[in-house]
Scaffold this motif. Structure first.
Motif, PDB file in Angstrom:
ATOM      1  N   TRP A  72       0.810  -1.213   0.000  1.00 42.63           N
ATOM      2  CA  TRP A  72       0.000   0.000   0.000  1.00 42.63           C
ATOM      3  C   TRP A  72       0.849   1.271   0.000  1.00 42.63           C
ATOM      4  O   TRP A  72       0.354   2.347  -0.361  1.00 42.63           O
ATOM      5  CB  TRP A  72      -0.899   0.020   1.243  1.00 42.63           C
ATOM      6  CG  TRP A  72      -1.599  -1.284   1.492  1.00 42.63           C
ATOM      7  CD1 TRP A  72      -1.162  -2.309   2.282  1.00 42.63           C
ATOM      8  CD2 TRP A  72      -2.824  -1.740   0.903  1.00 42.63           C
ATOM      9  NE1 TRP A  72      -2.055  -3.374   2.244  1.00 42.63           N
ATOM     10  CE2 TRP A  72      -3.082  -3.045   1.402  1.00 42.63           C
ATOM     11  CE3 TRP A  72      -3.740  -1.162   0.017  1.00 42.63           C
ATOM     12  CZ2 TRP A  72      -4.213  -3.778   1.040  1.00 42.63           C
ATOM     13  CZ3 TRP A  72      -4.866  -1.890  -0.334  1.00 42.63           C
ATOM     14  CH2 TRP A  72      -5.090  -3.177   0.162  1.00 42.63           C
ATOM     15  N   VAL A  73       2.099   1.144   0.407  1.00 40.40           N
ATOM     16  CA  VAL A  73       2.993   2.288   0.589  1.00 40.40           C
ATOM     17  C   VAL A  73       4.069   2.272  -0.485  1.00 40.40           C
ATOM     18  O   VAL A  73       4.781   1.273  -0.636  1.00 40.40           O
ATOM     19  CB  VAL A  73       3.646   2.238   1.984  1.00 40.40           C
ATOM     20  CG1 VAL A  73       4.665   3.368   2.147  1.00 40.40           C
ATOM     21  CG2 VAL A  73       2.585   2.295   3.076  1.00 40.40           C
ATOM     22  N   ASP A  74       4.191   3.377  -1.217  1.00 42.84           N
ATOM     23  CA  ASP A  74       5.245   3.515  -2.222  1.00 42.84           C
ATOM     24  C   ASP A  74       6.422   4.234  -1.569  1.00 42.84           C
ATOM     25  O   ASP A  74       6.380   5.451  -1.331  1.00 42.84           O
ATOM     26  CB  ASP A  74       4.729   4.303  -3.430  1.00 42.84           C
ATOM     27  CG  ASP A  74       5.716   4.301  -4.589  1.00 42.84           C
ATOM     28  OD1 ASP A  74       6.936   4.207  -4.342  1.00 42.84           O
ATOM     29  OD2 ASP A  74       5.277   4.404  -5.748  1.00 42.84           O
ATOM     30  N   VAL A  75       7.462   3.482  -1.274  1.00 49.80           N
ATOM     31  CA  VAL A  75       8.603   4.020  -0.540  1.00 49.80           C
ATOM     32  C   VAL A  75       9.253   5.176  -1.299  1.00 49.80           C
ATOM     33  O   VAL A  75       9.641   6.189  -0.701  1.00 49.80           O
ATOM     34  CB  VAL A  75       9.637   2.906  -0.280  1.00 49.80           C
ATOM     35  CG1 VAL A  75      10.886   3.478   0.385  1.00 49.80           C
ATOM     36  CG2 VAL A  75       9.023   1.816   0.593  1.00 49.80           C
TER      37      VAL A  75
ATOM     38  N   ALA B 209       7.984   8.704  -0.846  1.00 48.53           N
ATOM     39  CA  ALA B 209       8.306   9.389   0.407  1.00 48.53           C
ATOM     40  C   ALA B 209       9.358  10.473   0.184  1.00 48.53           C
ATOM     41  O   ALA B 209       9.441  11.441   0.947  1.00 48.53           O
ATOM     42  CB  ALA B 209       8.805   8.384   1.435  1.00 48.53           C
TER      43      ALA B 209
ATOM     44  N   TRP C 287       7.290  -0.203  -7.240  1.00 44.67           N
ATOM     45  CA  TRP C 287       7.246   1.244  -7.042  1.00 44.67           C
ATOM     46  C   TRP C 287       6.771   1.946  -8.311  1.00 44.67           C
ATOM     47  O   TRP C 287       7.149   1.591  -9.424  1.00 44.67           O
ATOM     48  CB  TRP C 287       8.621   1.766  -6.621  1.00 44.67           C
ATOM     49  CG  TRP C 287       9.274   0.963  -5.535  1.00 44.67           C
ATOM     50  CD1 TRP C 287      10.545   0.482  -5.512  1.00 44.67           C
ATOM     51  CD2 TRP C 287       8.669   0.526  -4.305  1.00 44.67           C
ATOM     52  NE1 TRP C 287      10.786  -0.217  -4.353  1.00 44.67           N
ATOM     53  CE2 TRP C 287       9.646  -0.210  -3.594  1.00 44.67           C
ATOM     54  CE3 TRP C 287       7.409   0.674  -3.740  1.00 44.67           C
ATOM     55  CZ2 TRP C 287       9.406  -0.788  -2.356  1.00 44.67           C
ATOM     56  CZ3 TRP C 287       7.164   0.101  -2.508  1.00 44.67           C
ATOM     57  CH2 TRP C 287       8.145  -0.617  -1.829  1.00 44.67           C
TER      58      TRP C 287
ATOM     59  N   TYR D 248      -1.077   2.432  -6.348  1.00 44.71           N
ATOM     60  CA  TYR D 248      -0.721   3.153  -5.118  1.00 44.71           C
ATOM     61  C   TYR D 248      -1.475   4.478  -5.075  1.00 44.71           C
ATOM     62  O   TYR D 248      -1.504   5.213  -6.051  1.00 44.71           O
ATOM     63  CB  TYR D 248       0.779   3.422  -5.068  1.00 44.71           C
ATOM     64  CG  TYR D 248       1.631   2.218  -4.732  1.00 44.71           C
ATOM     65  CD1 TYR D 248       1.492   1.555  -3.515  1.00 44.71           C
ATOM     66  CD2 TYR D 248       2.606   1.753  -5.608  1.00 44.71           C
ATOM     67  CE1 TYR D 248       2.277   0.462  -3.192  1.00 44.71           C
ATOM     68  CE2 TYR D 248       3.411   0.661  -5.295  1.00 44.71           C
ATOM     69  CZ  TYR D 248       3.232   0.025  -4.088  1.00 44.71           C
ATOM     70  OH  TYR D 248       4.017  -1.056  -3.771  1.00 44.71           O
TER      71      TYR D 248
ATOM     72  N   LEU E 286      -1.511   6.622  -1.916  1.00 43.67           N
ATOM     73  CA  LEU E 286      -1.176   7.492  -0.793  1.00 43.67           C
ATOM     74  C   LEU E 286      -0.421   8.739  -1.251  1.00 43.67           C
ATOM     75  O   LEU E 286       0.463   8.656  -2.108  1.00 43.67           O
ATOM     76  CB  LEU E 286      -0.314   6.741   0.227  1.00 43.67           C
ATOM     77  CG  LEU E 286      -0.931   5.523   0.905  1.00 43.67           C
ATOM     78  CD1 LEU E 286       0.044   4.947   1.919  1.00 43.67           C
ATOM     79  CD2 LEU E 286      -2.256   5.869   1.577  1.00 43.67           C
TER      80      LEU E 286
ATOM     81  N   PRO F 207       2.436  11.680  -0.920  1.00 41.96           N
ATOM     82  CA  PRO F 207       3.829  11.547  -0.463  1.00 41.96           C
ATOM     83  C   PRO F 207       3.981  11.652   1.049  1.00 41.96           C
ATOM     84  O   PRO F 207       4.769  10.914   1.654  1.00 41.96           O
ATOM     85  CB  PRO F 207       4.546  12.692  -1.190  1.00 41.96           C
ATOM     86  CG  PRO F 207       3.745  12.894  -2.428  1.00 41.96           C
ATOM     87  CD  PRO F 207       2.312  12.647  -2.024  1.00 41.96           C
TER      88      PRO F 207
ATOM     89  N   ASN G   7       3.056   8.453   2.720  1.00 42.82           N
ATOM     90  CA  ASN G   7       4.110   7.473   2.458  1.00 42.82           C
ATOM     91  C   ASN G   7       5.300   7.678   3.390  1.00 42.82           C
ATOM     92  O   ASN G   7       5.855   6.717   3.933  1.00 42.82           O
ATOM     93  CB  ASN G   7       4.569   7.569   0.997  1.00 42.82           C
ATOM     94  CG  ASN G   7       3.614   6.893   0.035  1.00 42.82           C
ATOM     95  OD1 ASN G   7       3.438   5.682   0.063  1.00 42.82           O
ATOM     96  ND2 ASN G   7       2.981   7.681  -0.819  1.00 42.82           N
TER      97      ASN G   7
ATOM     98  N   VAL H 101       6.706   4.983   6.119  1.00 45.67           N
ATOM     99  CA  VAL H 101       8.091   4.508   6.057  1.00 45.67           C
ATOM    100  C   VAL H 101       8.798   4.748   7.394  1.00 45.67           C
ATOM    101  O   VAL H 101       9.538   3.895   7.891  1.00 45.67           O
ATOM    102  CB  VAL H 101       8.852   5.189   4.904  1.00 45.67           C
ATOM    103  CG1 VAL H 101      10.344   4.866   4.985  1.00 45.67           C
ATOM    104  CG2 VAL H 101       8.305   4.736   3.555  1.00 45.67           C
TER     105      VAL H 101
ATOM    106  N   ILE I  59      -4.230   4.869   6.398  1.00 48.32           N
ATOM    107  CA  ILE I  59      -4.055   4.176   5.116  1.00 48.32           C
ATOM    108  C   ILE I  59      -5.390   3.650   4.605  1.00 48.32           C
ATOM    109  O   ILE I  59      -5.701   3.753   3.409  1.00 48.32           O
ATOM    110  CB  ILE I  59      -3.022   3.050   5.270  1.00 48.32           C
ATOM    111  CG1 ILE I  59      -1.628   3.660   5.468  1.00 48.32           C
ATOM    112  CG2 ILE I  59      -3.029   2.120   4.054  1.00 48.32           C
ATOM    113  CD1 ILE I  59      -0.533   2.650   5.743  1.00 48.32           C
TER     114      ILE I  59
END
Length: 571
Positions: free
Chosen positions: A115-118, A121, A171, A176, A178, A180, A183, A187, A265
C-alpha cells in the motif's frame, strides 16, 4: 484469458505459489499451492509425548510458541492433566505477546509495502508530514526534523542504487494511492516498528528462556519458577516490573502509531473494503482463559462459526467435525483421496505427482499443493483475526463491539465491510489493541498470586508414564495470531503413534476439495481488479492480508527426500 503466476510469494513465512486467471483485468479464478513438503508429523512418531512440544514448535521459526502451546494442551488432554492457574497466566502472556508482535510485524514489515510507495516518500514535505502525524496521534516522534531525518535515510538508499529492505517493490504502480506525506509517515513507522517488535518480544525471552522457540513449557504447566523473595527466580518483583514496562511501551505504540496508521491508510483505500471478501464462512476455536481450557464459556475470544457473512447468528463449534481432504494435495489416504479424515485419524503419506521444475503452470485439475484442505462439516472456513473479531462481535462481546464500532464509525463503514482485504488488516489492529490491554491484567494477576504465596506453576501428577493408560488420544486448540490451530495426538504404550497438526494457513491456503470447493485464498482472489497483470500488486494485497505462514502449513523438506528428517534439519 491470461494466466499470471507469482512464485514465490515473498514477505511471508515459507513457500507459496499463486496462479490466477485474468479476464478483462479482473481475476476470474485462482489456485493456491504450498510448494514445500510437510514432515514434522512423521518426526514425532515413536517419541515421548512429554517432549512433543519441543519438536512441534520447530514447525515454524516464527510461529514457534503457538505450536508448543497447542502440543502441550493435546498431551494434557490425552492424559487428563489439569494446569495450575499460574501456568495458564504465563502461557497467556507468552501467547498474547506473540499475538501483538506478530500483528505489528505483519502490518509494517510484511504487508505495508503493498500500500505504501517508498520512493514517493522522497517527494514529501517533512513539515506537512509532521502536521499530519500530530493531527492523528500524540506520538512524541512527530517533529519536522524527525521526518526529515527519515527522508534523508531513504534518499541515501535510493541514491546508492541498493534499496536494501525496500528492494523488489512495484514502485510507481498506478494502484498506489497514498500522498507523499502519508508514504513518508508509513516509512518512518516501518523503521520504528523494527525496534518496537524486537524490544517487546523480550517478554518471551524472560518467561520462555529464549526467543524464538521458548524452552519453559512442560506438560502439566511451566518450568518458570516464581518466588517474590528469590532474586534468581524467573518471576520475581523485578521481572514483574520489567514485564509491565515492556507491555506499557507496546501499548503506547499500538494505540498511538499502529492503529492511527491503519486508519490513515484505510481512508485512502476504502474501495478495498469491497475486495477480497472470499468464503464468507468464519471459524474460531476460541481461547484465552484464566480457568478451564475445556470450558469455552470463559474464553476471551469466543468459540463459534459465522456462515455466509451472517452476523446475526453464531453457530456452535464441535472440534470432532473437523476433517481434511487430500484430493488436490500431494498425499494419499489409504481409503482413497476423495474422502475426508478427522485429524485424530489423519495420515501424512506424501506422494508427489506434479510437474517437474521448471514448469510453466500447475496441473490444477489434478493434485497441485503440499497443503491439505481442512473443512468443518464439509464446509471451507476462513480463520484468523478477522474470524475472531467477527465471531466476538456477533456474540455480543462488549469490548470488541465498542472498539469495532468506533473504528468503523471513523471510516463511515458498516460491520459487513470487515469481510474484505482491508477488513483483515483492520481486524489485526483491533485485536492487537485488545490483546495489549489484556496483557497488563494477566501480569497483575501473576504478581498478586506471587504476593499471596500462590507459587504453584506445574502439576506433576501423571508425569510418570507408568501411571498412563495403555492407549489414549487428545487434542489441543489455540487461537494463534494467524487463526485456529489444532494438534491431535494418539499415545500407545507411552509413545506417540500418530500426530497431526491442522494450522491456520492450512485452513486458508488449502486447495480445492473433493467437491471442488475453493480454499480461503482462492475464493478471496476471485474478482480482484488488476491494473497491470505484469505487476500483480493487487493479488499480493489480498494474499498478504491473510498473513500466510506456509512454513506452518507444509513444514520442511530434507534435501535427499528422506521423510525421517535428521535433528540437525529441525533445529
Amino acid at each position: 484469458m491470461a494466466r499470471v503466476v507469482i512464485d514465490p510469494v515473498t514477505r511471508i513465512e515459507g513457500h507459496l505459489r499463486i496462479e490466477v486467471e485474468v479476464e478483462g483485468n479482473t481475476v476470474s479464478d485462482a489456485w493456491s499451492s504450498g510448494t514445500m513438503f510437510r514432515g514434522i508429523e512423521q518426526i514425532l512418531r515413536g517419541r515421548d509425548p512429554r517432549e512433543a512440544w519441543i519438536w512441534a514448535q520447530r514447525i515454524c521459526g516464527v510461529c514457534t510458541t503457538v505450536h508448543a502451546l497447542a502440543s502441550v494442551r493435546a498431551v494434557e488432554d490425552a492424559l487428563g492433566i489439569e494446569v495450575p492457574e499460574n501456568a495458564t497466566l504465563v502461557r497467556n502472556i507468552i501467547a498474547g505477546t506473540q499475538n501483538v508482535q506478530d500483528h505489528i510485524i505483519h502490518f509494517y514489515h510484511l504487508h505495508a509495502l503493498d500500500w505504501v510507495d517508498v520512493t514517493l516518500a522522497l517527494k514529501a514535505d517533512p513539515a506537512k508530514t509532521s502536521q499530519l502525524a500530530q493531527s492523528i496521534s500524540d506520538w512524541p516522534k512527530s517533529s519536522t526534523s524527525y521526518f526529515r531525518g527519515i527522508q534523508d535515510r531513504v534518499k541515501a538508499l535510493v541514491s546508492s542504487g541498493q534499496l536494501s529492505l525496500f528492494s523488489s517493490g512495484y514502485w510507481g504502480h498506478p494502484a498506489y494511492k497514498l500522498p507523499p506525506e502519508v508514504n513518508l509517515l508509513a516509512v518512518a513507522h516501518y523503521i520504528e516498528a523494527l525496534d518496537v517488535q524486537r524490544e517487546f518480544i523480550r517478554v518471551q525471552a524472560v518467561l520462555g528462556g529464549k526467543n524464538p522457540h521458548p524452552q519453559s513449557y512442560l506438560v502439566g504447566g511451566m518450568a518458570t519458577a516464581m518466588d517474590g523473595n528469590e532474586p534468581d527466580a524467573v518471576i520475581n518483583p523485578e521481572r514483574i516490573t520489567l514485564l509491565n514496562q515492556l507491555v506499557a511501551n507496546a501499548q503506547s505504540f499500538v494505540r498511538q502509531v499502529y492503529m492511527p496508521d491503519v486508519l490513515a491508510i484505510a481512508g485512502f483505500y476504502k474501495d478495498w473494503f469491497q475486495h477480497g471478501q472470499g468464503l464468507g464462512n468464519y471459524m474460531a476455536y476460541g481461547d484465552y482463559t484464566n480457568g478451564n481450557i475445556k470450558d469455552p464459556a470463559g474464553f476471551m475470544f469466543p468459540r463459534g462459526i459465522v456462515l455466509g457473512r451472517d452476523l446475526s447468528t453464531v453457530h456452535p463449534l464441535d472440534p470432532s467435525h473437523v476433517s481434511e481432504y487430500v484430493t488436490h494435495s500431494w498425499y494419499n489416504y489409504a481409503e482413497g483421496d476423495q474422502v475426508a479424515k478427522h485429524p485424530s485419524q489423519g495420515e501424512t503419506n506424501p506422494k508427489y505427482s506434479g510437474p517437474k521444475p521448471p514448469y510453466d503452470f500447475l496441473k490444477t485439475d489434478e493434485k497441485y499443493s503440499w497443503v491439505k484442505s481442512p473443512r468443518y462439516d464439509d464446509t471451507p472456513m476462513e480463520v484468523g483475526p478477522l474470524a475472531r473479531t467477527l465471531i466476538a462481535y456477533a456474540s455480543g462481546n462488549e469490548q470488541v463491539k465498542k472498539i469495532v464500532d468506533d473504528v468503523l464509525g471513523k471510516l463511515s463503514l458498516p460491520p459487513s465491510a470487515l469481510c474484505s482485504t482491508m477488513g483483515r488488516i483492520a481486524a489485526r489492529a483491533l485485536e492487537a489493541e485488545i490483546m495489549v490491554s489484556q496483557l497488563s491484567g494477566w501480569v497483575a494477576q501473576l504478581d498478586d498470586n506471587m504476593a499471596h504465596g500462590n507459587l504453584r506453576i506445574h502439576n506433576g501428577e501423571k508425569w510418570n508414564p507408568d501411571t498412563w493408560p495403555r492407549s489414549c488420544q487428545g487434542f489441543g486448540l489455540h487461537e494463534a495470531p494467524r487463526g485456529s490451530l489444532g494438534h491431535w495426538v494418539e499415545i500407545e504404550d507411552k509413545k506417540i503413534v500418530n500426530y497431526q497438526a491442522v494450522v491456520p494457513s492450512t485452513w486458508n491456503a488449502g486447495p480445492r476439495d473433493a467437491k471442488g470447493q475453493r480454499g480461503a485464498y482462492e475464493a478471496a482472489l476471485q474478482g480482484t481488479p488488476m491494473v497491470d497483470p505484469e505487476r500483480p500488486l493487487e493479488v499480493l494485497r489480498t494474499v498478504h492480508s491473510f498473513d500466510p505462514c506456509m512454513a506452518c502449513a507444509v513444514h520442511v523438506l530434507e534435501a535427499k527426500g528422506n521423510a525421517h528428517l535428521s535433528e540437525a534439519l529441525v533445529f
